[in-house]
Design an enzyme around this catalytic site. Structure first.
Site, PDB file in Angstrom:
ATOM      1  N   LYS A 175       6.992 -11.921  -1.433  1.00 34.55           N
ATOM      2  CA  LYS A 175       6.458 -10.740  -2.127  1.00 34.55           C
ATOM      3  C   LYS A 175       5.923  -9.769  -1.079  1.00 34.55           C
ATOM      4  CE  LYS A 175       2.882  -8.413  -4.146  1.00 34.55           C
ATOM      5  NZ  LYS A 175       3.348  -7.120  -3.587  1.00 34.55           N
ATOM      6  N   GLU A 250      -4.081 -14.684   7.408  1.00 36.19           N
ATOM      7  CA  GLU A 250      -4.347 -13.853   8.590  1.00 36.19           C
ATOM      8  C   GLU A 250      -4.906 -12.540   8.071  1.00 36.19           C
ATOM      9  OE1 GLU A 250      -4.084 -16.481  11.319  1.00 36.19           O
ATOM     10  OE2 GLU A 250      -4.647 -14.398  11.650  1.00 36.19           O
ATOM     11  N   CYS A 284      -4.026  -5.017  12.653  1.00 34.79           N
ATOM     12  CA  CYS A 284      -5.188  -5.908  12.650  1.00 34.79           C
ATOM     13  C   CYS A 284      -5.643  -6.164  14.079  1.00 34.79           C
ATOM     14  CB  CYS A 284      -4.827  -7.206  11.981  1.00 34.79           C
ATOM     15  SG  CYS A 284      -3.359  -7.883  12.710  1.00 34.79           S
ATOM     16  N   GLU A 382     -13.988  -3.019   9.576  1.00 36.21           N
ATOM     17  CA  GLU A 382     -12.632  -2.646   9.960  1.00 36.21           C
ATOM     18  C   GLU A 382     -12.260  -1.306   9.306  1.00 36.21           C
ATOM     19  OE1 GLU A 382      -9.226  -4.780   8.199  1.00 36.21           O
ATOM     20  OE2 GLU A 382      -8.527  -4.971  10.255  1.00 36.21           O
TER      21      GLU A 382
HETATM   22  N1  LIG Z   1      -4.841 -10.612  10.634  1.00 33.01           N
HETATM   23  C1  LIG Z   1      -3.625 -10.123  10.583  1.00 33.01           C
HETATM   24  O1  LIG Z   1      -2.673 -10.647  11.172  1.00 33.01           O
HETATM   25  C2  LIG Z   1      -3.353  -8.886   9.773  1.00 33.01           C
HETATM   26  C3  LIG Z   1      -4.281  -8.392   8.888  1.00 33.01           C
HETATM   27  N2  LIG Z   1      -4.004  -7.278   8.143  1.00 33.01           N
HETATM   28  C4  LIG Z   1      -5.038  -6.747   7.269  1.00 33.01           C
HETATM   29  O2  LIG Z   1      -4.467  -6.290   6.002  1.00 33.01           O
HETATM   30  C5  LIG Z   1      -5.191  -5.132   5.549  1.00 33.01           C
HETATM   31  C6  LIG Z   1      -4.248  -3.988   5.295  1.00 33.01           C
HETATM   32  O3  LIG Z   1      -3.071  -4.424   4.667  1.00 33.01           O
HETATM   33  P1  LIG Z   1      -2.938  -4.329   3.069  1.00 33.01           P
HETATM   34  O4  LIG Z   1      -1.518  -4.521   2.709  1.00 33.01           O
HETATM   35  O5  LIG Z   1      -3.612  -3.085   2.559  1.00 33.01           O
HETATM   36  O6  LIG Z   1      -3.778  -5.580   2.595  1.00 33.01           O
HETATM   37  P2  LIG Z   1      -3.933  -6.104   1.081  1.00 33.01           P
HETATM   38  O7  LIG Z   1      -4.746  -7.310   1.219  1.00 33.01           O
HETATM   39  O8  LIG Z   1      -4.353  -5.060   0.124  1.00 33.01           O
HETATM   40  O9  LIG Z   1      -2.423  -6.509   0.630  1.00 33.01           O
HETATM   41  C7  LIG Z   1      -1.739  -7.485   1.344  1.00 33.01           C
HETATM   42  C8  LIG Z   1      -0.728  -8.131   0.387  1.00 33.01           C
HETATM   43  O10 LIG Z   1      -1.433  -8.807  -0.645  1.00 33.01           O
HETATM   44  C9  LIG Z   1      -0.976  -8.378  -1.932  1.00 33.01           C
HETATM   45  N3  LIG Z   1      -2.074  -8.466  -2.894  1.00 33.01           N
HETATM   46  C10 LIG Z   1      -2.893  -7.483  -3.317  1.00 33.01           C
HETATM   47  N4  LIG Z   1      -3.773  -7.974  -4.213  1.00 33.01           N
HETATM   48  C11 LIG Z   1      -3.503  -9.302  -4.360  1.00 33.01           C
HETATM   49  C12 LIG Z   1      -4.050 -10.375  -5.142  1.00 33.01           C
HETATM   50  N5  LIG Z   1      -5.078 -10.174  -5.957  1.00 33.01           N
HETATM   51  N6  LIG Z   1      -3.506 -11.617  -5.025  1.00 33.01           N
HETATM   52  C13 LIG Z   1      -2.461 -11.833  -4.194  1.00 33.01           C
HETATM   53  N7  LIG Z   1      -1.888 -10.861  -3.441  1.00 33.01           N
HETATM   54  C14 LIG Z   1      -2.416  -9.615  -3.525  1.00 33.01           C
HETATM   55  C15 LIG Z   1      -0.510  -6.964  -1.665  1.00 33.01           C
HETATM   56  O11 LIG Z   1       0.364  -6.553  -2.706  1.00 33.01           O
HETATM   57  P3  LIG Z   1       0.384  -4.968  -3.104  1.00 33.01           P
HETATM   58  O12 LIG Z   1       0.888  -4.246  -1.920  1.00 33.01           O
HETATM   59  O13 LIG Z   1       1.346  -4.909  -4.272  1.00 33.01           O
HETATM   60  O14 LIG Z   1      -1.011  -4.599  -3.468  1.00 33.01           O
HETATM   61  C16 LIG Z   1       0.179  -7.125  -0.319  1.00 33.01           C
HETATM   62  O15 LIG Z   1       1.465  -7.684  -0.485  1.00 33.01           O
HETATM   63  C17 LIG Z   1      -6.191  -4.818   6.655  1.00 33.01           C
HETATM   64  O16 LIG Z   1      -7.436  -5.383   6.352  1.00 33.01           O
HETATM   65  C18 LIG Z   1      -5.633  -5.523   7.889  1.00 33.01           C
HETATM   66  O17 LIG Z   1      -6.612  -5.896   8.828  1.00 33.01           O
HETATM   67  C19 LIG Z   1      -2.821  -6.603   8.198  1.00 33.01           C
HETATM   68  C20 LIG Z   1      -1.865  -7.072   9.103  1.00 33.01           C
HETATM   69  C21 LIG Z   1      -2.071  -8.194   9.943  1.00 33.01           C
HETATM   70  C1  LIG Z   2      -0.190  -9.102  11.940  1.00 35.47           C
HETATM   71  C2  LIG Z   2      -0.520  -8.080  12.961  1.00 35.47           C
HETATM   72  C3  LIG Z   2       0.324  -8.309  14.132  1.00 35.47           C
HETATM   73  C4  LIG Z   2      -0.053  -7.469  15.297  1.00 35.47           C
HETATM   74  C5  LIG Z   2       1.017  -7.523  16.268  1.00 35.47           C
HETATM   75  C6  LIG Z   2       0.737  -6.651  17.461  1.00 35.47           C
HETATM   76  O1  LIG Z   2      -0.427  -6.454  17.822  1.00 35.47           O
HETATM   77  O2  LIG Z   2       1.730  -6.191  18.011  1.00 35.47           O
END
Ligand SMILES: NC(=O)C1=CN([C@@H]2O[C@H](COP(=O)(O)OP(=O)(O)OC[C@H]3O[C@@H](n4cnc5c(N)ncnc54)[C@H](OP(=O)(O)O)[C@@H]3O)[C@@H](O)[C@H]2O)C=CC1
Ligand SMILES: CCCCCC(=O)O
Length: 479
Positions: A175, A250, A284, A382
């Site tokens: 998803k 993550e 992130c 963040e």
């Molecule tokens: N630590 C890491 O490796 C990373 C962390 N991040 C973090 O992600 C955030 C930004 O990404 P973002 O996509 O906005 O994050 P979200 O948490 O809003 O969404 C991530 C995924 O979860 C889905 N989702 C939303 N609500 C739910 C729920 N209640 N139950 C299950 N799944 C759900 C979303 O679907 P939908 O899009 O349909 O809402 C999407 O596919 C930032 O905080 C960033 O730091 C991002 C990349 C890497």
């Molecule tokens: C999930 C986020 C990945 C970060 C990968 C990068 O710093 O290139």
């Protein structure tokens, strides 16, 4: 012609039973529809999970080499479609084309890395105390794995979860984030063309609260791997734990850069700009806090401001653009909230802070605050946007103490030529990725990736580390 992405269930492209679709829009061109994706229902999801469940026995019986052959095929097919995939990603979430091309190549390399995993050892022979016995370990797949991904790495993250899940014998229900549904559909087209057995890889779009949450709760989903926000991740972890499913989270970061008085100034400035502003700060692993020893502070600040002023913000599809827009209106609003918070709480706005090109897209200036109080919101939370909190410090020790003074622990960098400062940083910096004389972003696919503290559920992704999540160890005793 605007395209509509279908779900991919049991080897067939199909529309949602809801008959409804949602629009994917372009954050760099508010008048442009990128396409549409299925607004799927819980019923659609259950059908998708059943397809994965039906396929898991046959898929796990293949050898690792046989599964790997499919991943090599996917990589070859994807290599023929780099521009199409990259352009779609740039249109859906605003990353520059140079970055999305690089990310697509990274996805191809990840597929090939895990294809090779099919030929590597899975267990160990452990000497038994019984001379007539043989004891060893082996590994078995979890079964059906739910993959929930964010919009900021719409190519690399779905692949770095799906490829290891598949090579280690699991079947997948993927998803993607709604903002980047069409990009993910183009990746799935490559899997479809590689002719994996039906039901092994499945793809479903729709709201996170219905499809994402449904995956976390579904009794036939044996493992969940999630990347995204802390708020969502924690809920997924709770749901998975309550029904005994394995989960991997993550999440966010608040990544520091420490600049010692003996640092290479040019390198430190260039890496800070790249780490903080590439991908519009929506990583992130992005740099969001910078601690500079007093002796170098003024020089560093002047050069940082000078080089930031040279950055070109604009259409991510244009070769002349260095930074594109925020990925969505919500992201832009979130970014402006934190910028206003920084001003309200008394941080000094050194550059940026404004929306720009507003009639074209969700653009914001690269922004730098000078701060003195590390408890301020922009130093603790963040932002997930191109915003730096800059601090002058009295010593490396003070820099390290402040760098650790947040609830996150994903990535951290130090710029120094002093060996003992480097060793202290490696030992005492509470982060999953610690980097010396290199920016805080940029992880290599063969190395473990993940955070400490609130950044992660403390498993690791990528490289061989992925095996620990996508398999269970069996200890075998034979007499
Ligand atoms: N630590 C890491 O490796 C990373 C962390 N991040 C973090 O992600 C955030 C930004 O990404 P973002 O996509 O906005 O994050 P979200 O948490 O809003 O969404 C991530 C995924 O979860 C889905 N989702 C939303 N609500 C739910 C729920 N209640 N139950 C299950 N799944 C759900 C979303 O679907 P939908 O899009 O349909 O809402 C999407 O596919 C930032 O905080 C960033 O730091 C991002 C990349 C890497
Ligand atoms: C999930 C986020 C990945 C970060 C990968 C990068 O710093 O290139």
């Amino acid at each position: 012609m605007v395209s509509t992405a279908l779900n991919y269930v049991n080897g067939t492209w199909k529309a949602s039973g809801s008959g409804q679709t949602k629009e994917s829009s372009n954050p760099a061109d508010l008048k442009q529809e990128v396409g549409f994706y299925q607004n799927s229902t819980a019923e659609d999801l259950d059908q998708t999970v059943q397809a994965a469940k039906e396929a898991k026995k046959g898929w796990s019986k293949l050898t690792g080499a046989e599964r790997g052959a499919f991943l090599y095929k996917v990589a070859d097919i994807m290599e023929q479609r780099i521009d199409d995939i990259a352009t779609t990603a740039s249109k859906e979430m605003g990353k520059t084309l140079a970055e999305t091309r690089g990310e697509t190549n990274r996805g191809i390399a990840i597929l090939r890395y895990y294809a090779g995993e099919g030929l590597r050892k899975v267990g160990d022979v452990i000497p038994s105390t019984d001379a007539d016995a043989l004891m060893f370990t082996t590994r078995v797949p979890l079964g059906v794995v739910g993959v929930i991904t964010p919009w900021n790495f719409p190519i690399a993250i779905p692949i770095w979860k799906t490829a290891p899940a598949l090579i280690y014998g699991n079947t997948v229900v993927l998803k993607p984030a709604s903002e980047t549904a069409l990009t993910c559909a183009k990746i799935i087209e490559c899997f479809d063309e590689a002719d994996l057995p039906k039901g092994v890889i499945n793809f479903i779009t729709g709201s996170g609260s219905v499809i994402g949450q449904g995956l976390a709760e579904h009794p036939d989903v044996n493992g969940i791997t999630f990347t995204g926000s802390n708020s969502v991740g924690k809920e997924i972890g709770k749901q998975a734990l309550s029904r005994g499913a394995k989960y991997q989270l993550e999440m966010g970061g608040k990544n520091p850069v420490i600049v010692a008085k003996d640092a290479d100034l040019q390198l430190a400035v260039d890496a800070t700009i790249s780490g903080a502003f590439k991908s519009t700060g929506q990583k992130c692993t992005a740099t969001s806090r910078v601690f500079v020893e007093a002796e170098l502070y003024d020089e560093f600040k002047d050069l940082l401001l000078k080089k930031t002023a040279e950055l070109k913000v604009g259409d991510p599809l244009s070769d002349s653009s260095w930074m594109g827009p925020c990925a969505s209106k919500a992201q832009l609003d979130n970014c402006m909230y934190y910028i206003n918070k920084g001003v309200e709480e008394g941080a000094t706005l050194l550059t940026g802070g404004n929306k720009i090109l507003s009639d074209e897209g969700f653009y914001v200036e690269p922004t730098i605050f000078e701060c003195e109080d590390h408890s301020q919101t922009i130093a603790q939370e963040e932002v997930f946007g191109p915003v730096i909190a800059l601090f002058k410090t009295a010593s490396i020790e003070q820099s390290l103490e402040l760098a650790n003074d947040v609830e996150f622990g994903l990535s951290a960098s130090i710029f120094t030529t002093n060996i003992s400062s480097m060793l202290s940083f490696i030992k005492d910096m509470d982060a999953g990725l610690v980097r010396i004389n290199a920016e805080s972003a940029g992880v290599e696919l063969q190395a473990p990736f993940g955070g400490m503290k609130q950044s992660s559920s403390h498993s690791r992704e990528q490289g061989e580390a992925a095996k620990e999540f996508f398999t269970s160890i069996k200890t075998v005793f034979v007499k």
